[in-house]
Write an enzyme that holds these catalytic residues in place. Sequence first.
Site, PDB file in Angstrom:
ATOM      1  N   TYR A 147       1.090  -0.607  -0.040  1.00  0.00           N
ATOM      2  CA  TYR A 147      -0.265  -0.291   0.116  1.00  0.00           C
ATOM      3  C   TYR A 147       1.016   1.055  -0.020  1.00  0.00           C
ATOM      4  CZ  TYR A 147      -3.536   3.152   1.821  1.00  0.00           C
ATOM      5  OH  TYR A 147      -4.271   4.588   1.572  1.00  0.00           O
ATOM      6  N   ASP A 242       9.216   3.136  -0.801  1.00  0.00           N
ATOM      7  CA  ASP A 242       8.286   3.108   0.561  1.00  0.00           C
ATOM      8  C   ASP A 242       8.992   3.018   2.192  1.00  0.00           C
ATOM      9  OD1 ASP A 242       6.201   4.514   1.116  1.00  0.00           O
ATOM     10  OD2 ASP A 242       4.773   3.592   0.445  1.00  0.00           O
ATOM     11  N   LYS A 270       3.968   8.918   9.180  1.00  0.00           N
ATOM     12  CA  LYS A 270       3.738   8.441  10.848  1.00  0.00           C
ATOM     13  C   LYS A 270       5.758   8.439  11.984  1.00  0.00           C
ATOM     14  CE  LYS A 270       1.416   4.761   8.492  1.00  0.00           C
ATOM     15  NZ  LYS A 270       1.054   4.302   7.262  1.00  0.00           N
TER      16      LYS A 270
HETATM   17  C1  PLP Z   1       0.670   4.801   5.879  1.00  0.00           C
HETATM   18  C2  PLP Z   1       1.203   4.105   4.681  1.00  0.00           C
HETATM   19  C3  PLP Z   1       0.711   4.745   3.275  1.00  0.00           C
HETATM   20  C4  PLP Z   1       0.420   6.452   3.565  1.00  0.00           C
HETATM   21  O1  PLP Z   1      -0.173   7.526   4.428  1.00  0.00           O
HETATM   22  P1  PLP Z   1      -0.886   8.052   4.609  1.00  0.00           P
HETATM   23  O2  PLP Z   1      -0.220   9.232   5.991  1.00  0.00           O
HETATM   24  O3  PLP Z   1      -2.056   7.169   5.761  1.00  0.00           O
HETATM   25  O4  PLP Z   1      -1.525   8.874   3.713  1.00  0.00           O
HETATM   26  C5  PLP Z   1       2.144   4.947   3.070  1.00  0.00           C
HETATM   27  N1  PLP Z   1       2.658   4.084   2.088  1.00  0.00           N
HETATM   28  C6  PLP Z   1       2.882   3.040   3.346  1.00  0.00           C
HETATM   29  C7  PLP Z   1       4.160   1.937   3.237  1.00  0.00           C
HETATM   30  C8  PLP Z   1       2.536   3.136   4.361  1.00  0.00           C
HETATM   31  O5  PLP Z   1       2.588   2.369   5.604  1.00  0.00           O
END
Ligand code: PLP
Length: 435
Positions: A147, A242, A270
Amino acid sequence: MTARIRTRSQALQQRAERFFPGGVNSPVRAFRAVGGAPPFLESAQGAWLTDADGNRYIDYFGSWGPMILGHAFPPVVEAIERAARSSASFGASTAAEADLAERVISCFPAIEKMRFVSSGTEATMSAIRLARAATGRKIVVKFEGCYHGHADGLLVKAGSGVATFGIPGSAGVPEETAHLTLALPYNDLAAVEAAFAAHPGEIAAIILEPVVGNAGCIPPAPGFLAGLRSLTTREGALLIADEVMTGFRVALGGACQLYSLDPDLITLGKIVGGGLPVGVFGGKRVFMDLLAPLGPVYQAGTLSGNPLAMAAGIATLSYLQEHADHVYPQLETTAKAVTEGVAAEAAKAGIPLTLNRVGAMWTWFFTPGPVTDYTQAAMSDTAAFGRFHNAMLNQGVWLPPSQFEAAFISTAHGKEETAATIAAAREAFKAVLVS
Ligand SMILES: *Cc1c(COP(=O)(O)O)cnc(C)c1O
């Protein structure tokens, strides 16, 4: 085991459903994957959450990742309070942005320049735009179960939130956009080779979670990350790590440090915001300098680099940096004790469970395993996970409400929480068996 009273939470959920689709502002919060009504939270301290009915829970989702130092960690609270007294937002540059940037770069040396944004979604979306501009190519390769936020082109086979709802992608994403995304099986270099062969000179970038969290926790197979690095270099495509979830989580320098990965671009989120909304995309200077006002790639944000968010990020990263020698070994020890203790209870109960863990991030998959990609994760018994989740919640342990989410601990979790969690699991596995 008796169900906890959650009458206030139930009333609050009914009220919320008048205003928000499903009563929530982000779908997984609705608990649809595990059943039952989601408790409303009122406060939290360290490793413990308190709901609207006064029930307490040991927290294993940490606001989906950010709360690595536990809730209401005093230095973070004080930093936010101090910043707020000088104004919540200016919309002009402040020194705090460069202060946080210096800390980010010292943890992630592959980042030479960066931009702060307000979410992980914004970070990955902007990184993709940059990769397309840098290469003049359109196709993006991602992996099934990863994701990367909810931008149109990245919602193809996108793991937990989407997987939970049993839909391959999202309605409202034009076919033309989805066709520019190739979703390949994770840990499968041959599939990546084949994609480059099938689309010569057309692939702008590969984006991946270097440890998957959003299909449940799936570590990279030995050689997978190095293989992606050499293939992208050979083919002139960018490699985007990511690390929104893994950054500062699996190590201070994230998966890049843990696996010696040197990507072209990195996205963070995060933890970097210490619980406030911050995302980062950054990497090699040659690419970052393509951004406006230096270059032709447009990207902007009214609240980007917000002073409260910068303050929370600085307080969090400075604590992690100054105490790294202590924090990461402690997280490892506690996570190992909790996860292996619970897995041992499953074995005693005769329940097949596969434990995947990298540091303070893990998943107990209800399947004999192994789980090395999304297809295998999807073989999990999600109904059994749902019963387990409910039973744990009733005993005061809050796990992420989907089989396809990673669990986390913080530095505030210790021996007391570990023992209580293993004891709760012993009871919960009984509920799993009486289906
Ligand atoms: C949480 C997450 C996102 C998205 O971040 P948001 O702040 O919720 O938009 C993108 N990539 C990874 C790997 C994530 O865990």
